[in-house]
Design a protein around this motif. Structure first.
Motif, PDB file in Angstrom:
ATOM      1  N   GLU A 240     -41.537  -2.871  -7.957  1.00 14.36           N
ATOM      2  CA  GLU A 240     -40.448  -3.779  -8.356  1.00 14.36           C
ATOM      3  C   GLU A 240     -41.051  -4.971  -9.077  1.00 14.36           C
ATOM      4  OE1 GLU A 240     -36.786  -4.944  -5.900  1.00 14.36           O
ATOM      5  OE2 GLU A 240     -38.154  -6.638  -5.626  1.00 14.36           O
ATOM      6  N   ALA A 241     -40.559  -5.243 -10.273  1.00 17.62           N
ATOM      7  CA  ALA A 241     -40.988  -6.439 -11.002  1.00 17.62           C
ATOM      8  C   ALA A 241     -40.073  -7.588 -10.564  1.00 17.62           C
ATOM      9  CB  ALA A 241     -40.866  -6.202 -12.509  1.00 17.62           C
ATOM     10  N   ASP A 242     -40.681  -8.622  -9.943  1.00 14.18           N
ATOM     11  CA  ASP A 242     -39.887  -9.697  -9.337  1.00 14.18           C
ATOM     12  C   ASP A 242     -39.545 -10.766 -10.391  1.00 14.18           C
ATOM     13  OD1 ASP A 242     -42.690 -10.106  -9.331  1.00 14.18           O
ATOM     14  OD2 ASP A 242     -42.573 -11.601  -7.733  1.00 14.18           O
ATOM     15  N   TYR A 243     -38.703 -10.360 -11.321  1.00 15.32           N
ATOM     16  CA  TYR A 243     -38.320 -11.264 -12.407  1.00 15.32           C
ATOM     17  C   TYR A 243     -37.422 -12.394 -11.911  1.00 15.32           C
ATOM     18  CZ  TYR A 243     -39.984  -8.183 -16.171  1.00 15.32           C
ATOM     19  OH  TYR A 243     -40.755  -7.444 -17.032  1.00 15.32           O
ATOM     20  N   VAL A 244     -37.628 -13.581 -12.507  1.00 11.74           N
ATOM     21  CA  VAL A 244     -36.735 -14.727 -12.317  1.00 11.74           C
ATOM     22  C   VAL A 244     -36.405 -15.235 -13.718  1.00 11.74           C
ATOM     23  CG1 VAL A 244     -36.473 -17.067 -11.389  1.00 11.74           C
ATOM     24  CG2 VAL A 244     -37.845 -15.370 -10.138  1.00 11.74           C
ATOM     25  N   ARG A 245     -35.127 -15.326 -14.043  1.00 11.07           N
ATOM     26  CA  ARG A 245     -34.741 -15.725 -15.397  1.00 11.07           C
ATOM     27  C   ARG A 245     -34.311 -17.183 -15.441  1.00 11.07           C
ATOM     28  NH1 ARG A 245     -37.705 -12.537 -17.253  1.00 11.07           N
ATOM     29  NH2 ARG A 245     -36.827 -12.627 -19.339  1.00 11.07           N
ATOM     30  N   LEU A 246     -34.745 -17.853 -16.507  1.00 13.55           N
ATOM     31  CA  LEU A 246     -34.313 -19.222 -16.795  1.00 13.55           C
ATOM     32  C   LEU A 246     -33.214 -19.140 -17.848  1.00 13.55           C
ATOM     33  CD1 LEU A 246     -34.620 -22.347 -16.781  1.00 13.55           C
ATOM     34  CD2 LEU A 246     -36.399 -22.070 -18.518  1.00 13.55           C
ATOM     35  N   ASN A 247     -32.017 -19.585 -17.481  1.00 16.35           N
ATOM     36  CA  ASN A 247     -30.877 -19.559 -18.398  1.00 16.35           C
ATOM     37  C   ASN A 247     -30.722 -20.926 -19.055  1.00 16.35           C
ATOM     38  OD1 ASN A 247     -29.563 -16.840 -17.733  1.00 16.35           O
ATOM     39  ND2 ASN A 247     -29.972 -17.765 -15.733  1.00 16.35           N
ATOM     40  N   ILE A 248     -30.372 -20.894 -20.344  1.00 12.21           N
ATOM     41  CA  ILE A 248     -30.265 -22.131 -21.119  1.00 12.21           C
ATOM     42  C   ILE A 248     -28.956 -22.105 -21.901  1.00 12.21           C
ATOM     43  CG2 ILE A 248     -31.228 -23.441 -23.065  1.00 12.21           C
ATOM     44  CD1 ILE A 248     -33.999 -22.299 -22.303  1.00 12.21           C
TER      45      ILE A 248
END
Ligand code: SAM
Length: 252
Positions: A240-248
């Motif tokens: 599992e790639a533990d991605y965290v996204r920054l939304n702008i």
């Protein structure tokens, strides 16, 4: 310029999580349908294609620092009348004095380390009142994968290639990004983080072509598979790639 080389065709096949996130980002974008929108870091054009579908009377300027990505985007979209392509570094972004109504960017800003300059360049081509809608890797992104990478790069077989090297991404926090956008001349800025874990169907190919591409560039080809396997072996199964996204969301 972009800190690593990309293989546009492989990314086009493997970049399904990014395309799904791109659809979500587009859903935040209130488009009328006749705007001119810059896709900043368009990659192989999968998200650009979704953007074009929402602009039946508009135009898209698809810019990327990688000629391999632009070649793949042209293959995908070259027959569409309302898109223009350019290979350009976003840190040197220059539209010959023209401005755009909006900017979309997905899965790109974390590859650009100089965020103050990036946001100044984007503000410089965005008309007053225009909207920037973007998402990229944010604070904590793939932390578990990078911890495994840290263990592998110090192994004797790999250490000489990674002495003094750092993974070439900036995973920024929401508050600091809001500050930088306002400092760059945006009048409003709202940023937030969202976890987005992914289980890619081809873990080794996905790791090799997306997450570990910058690592593999430093190694001879015959070590690539072993390096990817060593990283995978340090992570729980299924991968599992533990991605965290920054939304702008920002207004010029
Ligand atoms: C993971 S891909 C994302 C592509 C596409 N937006 C998507 O969501 O599938 C990141 C892209 O950012 C581009 N990129 C990274 N740094 C850049 C820079 N300084 N200037 C222009 N493009 C850059 C890369 O070439 C690559 O195509």
């Amino acid at each position: 310029m972009t800190k690593r080389a990309w293989d546009g065709r492989t990314y086009d096949r493997i970049g399904t999580p990014q395309a799904a996130w791109g659809r979500d980002v587009l859903d935040r974008y209130p488009l009328v349908g006749n705007e001119t929108v810059l896709d900043a870091g368009c990659g192989s054009g999968r998200v650009t294609e979704l953007l074009l579908d929402r602009l039946p009377h508009g135009h898209v300027l698809a810019i990327d620092g990688s000629s391999s990505m632009i070649d793949a985007a042209r293959e995908r979209l070259g027959t569409r009348p309302n898109v223009a392509f350019a290979v350009q570094d976003l840190l040197e972004l220059d539209l010959d004095g023209r401005t755009v109504d909006g900017i979309l960017s997905t899965a790109t800003f974390h590859w650009v380390l100089d965020h103050p300059r990036l946001f100044q360049r984007l503000r410089g081509v965005l008309r007053d009142g225009g909207r920037l809608v973007a998402q990229c890797g944010g604070q904590g992104n793939i932390a578990r994968v990078l911890a495994a990478v840290d263990e592998v790069v110090v192994e004797p077989a790999y250490a000489p290639a990674f002495t003094g090297w750092q993974y070439p991404c900036r995973f920024a926090a929401a508050a600091e990004t809001e500050q930088l956008l306002l400092a760059a001349g945006f009048s409003e800025a709202r940023c937030w983080l969202t976890p987005a874990p992914v289980n890619p169907p081809e873990p080794a190919t996905f790791l090799g072509s997306v997450i570990l591409g910058a690592n593999l560039e430093r190694l001879p080809a015959e070590q690539h598979d072993a390096f990817v396997s060593a990283v995978l072996a340090r992570l729980p199964e299924p991968f599992e790639a533990d991605y965290v996204r920054l939304n702008i969301d920002a207004i010029a």
